[in-house]
Design a protein around this motif. Structure first.
Motif, mmCIF file in Angstrom:
data_model
loop_
_atom_site.group_PDB
_atom_site.id
_atom_site.type_symbol
_atom_site.label_atom_id
_atom_site.label_comp_id
_atom_site.label_asym_id
_atom_site.label_seq_id
_atom_site.Cartn_x
_atom_site.Cartn_y
_atom_site.Cartn_z
ATOM 1 N N ILE A 21 0.833 -1.205 0.000
ATOM 2 C CA ILE A 21 0.000 0.000 0.000
ATOM 3 C C ILE A 21 0.865 1.252 0.000
ATOM 4 O O ILE A 21 0.609 2.201 -0.751
ATOM 5 N N VAL A 22 1.917 1.280 0.814
ATOM 6 C CA VAL A 22 2.811 2.444 0.871
ATOM 7 C C VAL A 22 3.498 2.656 -0.474
ATOM 8 O O VAL A 22 3.585 3.786 -0.970
ATOM 9 N N THR A 25 0.847 3.788 -3.075
ATOM 10 C CA THR A 25 0.332 5.111 -2.728
ATOM 11 C C THR A 25 1.366 6.191 -2.991
ATOM 12 O O THR A 25 1.032 7.250 -3.538
ATOM 13 N N SER A 26 2.620 5.946 -2.615
ATOM 14 C CA SER A 26 3.653 6.952 -2.875
ATOM 15 C C SER A 26 3.834 7.151 -4.380
ATOM 16 O O SER A 26 3.993 8.284 -4.837
ATOM 17 N N LEU A 28 1.534 6.744 -6.658
ATOM 18 C CA LEU A 28 0.340 7.463 -7.124
ATOM 19 C C LEU A 28 0.431 8.945 -6.763
ATOM 20 O O LEU A 28 0.149 9.818 -7.593
ATOM 21 N N ILE A 29 0.861 9.248 -5.548
ATOM 22 C CA ILE A 29 0.995 10.642 -5.123
ATOM 23 C C ILE A 29 2.026 11.373 -5.977
ATOM 24 O O ILE A 29 1.780 12.485 -6.461
ATOM 25 N N SER A 99 2.520 -1.692 -10.700
ATOM 26 C CA SER A 99 3.596 -1.275 -9.790
ATOM 27 C C SER A 99 4.758 -0.646 -10.559
ATOM 28 O O SER A 99 5.390 0.293 -10.066
#
Length: 159
Positions: A21-22, A25-26, A28-29, A99
């Protein structure tokens, strides 16, 4: 002491759902904040890769690309893909693409930070995580040493 059991337990915690998830999410951000450079800058990437000229003080764009590629791709990746497809089926390819797509933004951000915070020591440019991590986290030498040791331990664990 059973080292195999200990490392297996540690790997079980490190590669659990929170890390996935990290990582996603990173990515994606960074993709959103940088306006998807992995798509938007393809034309520039090809132009600099093919048309980059070498200088007397450094290496050509293609030489830099080849070194970066050599550091990121190896036997482990080839075996890892085959293993993922064997155990996960065709759906594993989809998640590897996802990914990899978002990982491109993270790799881009790492390269940008390394260029911004590189230092010239004894006529050579040096940089990377210990340098920009130290500058971003309070400019403490202890933080730079900690990040260096952490990176070395990570590299040793990958072996």
């Amino acid at each position: 002491m059973n080292w195999e059991a200990i490392t297996g337990t540690i790997a079980g915690y490190l590669w659990a759902l929170p890390l996935i998830i990290v990582a996603l999410t990173s990515g994606l951000i960074y993709s959103i904040r940088l306006r998807f450079p992995q798509v938007r800058r393809i034309k520039d990437m090809v132009k600099y890769l093919v048309g980059g000229k070498s200088s007397e003080e450094g290496i050509s764009s293609f030489q830099g690309f080849a070194m970066s590629l050599g550091g990121r791709i190896g036997i482990g990746n080839i075996a890892g893909v085959a293993t993922a497809i064997f155990y996960g089926g065709p759906g594993a390819i989809f998640w590897m693409w996802i990914s990899a797509f978002f990982g491109m933004a993270v790799a881009y951000m790492e390269a940008v930070l390394a260029q911004i915070f590189k230092e010239k020591k004894e006529g050579e440019f040096v940089g990377g995580l210990p340098f920009y991590g130290r500058k971003l986290l309070g400019n403490s030498v202890g933080i730079g040493v900690f990040l260096s040791v952490l990176y070395i331990l990570y590299a040793l664990c990958c072996l």
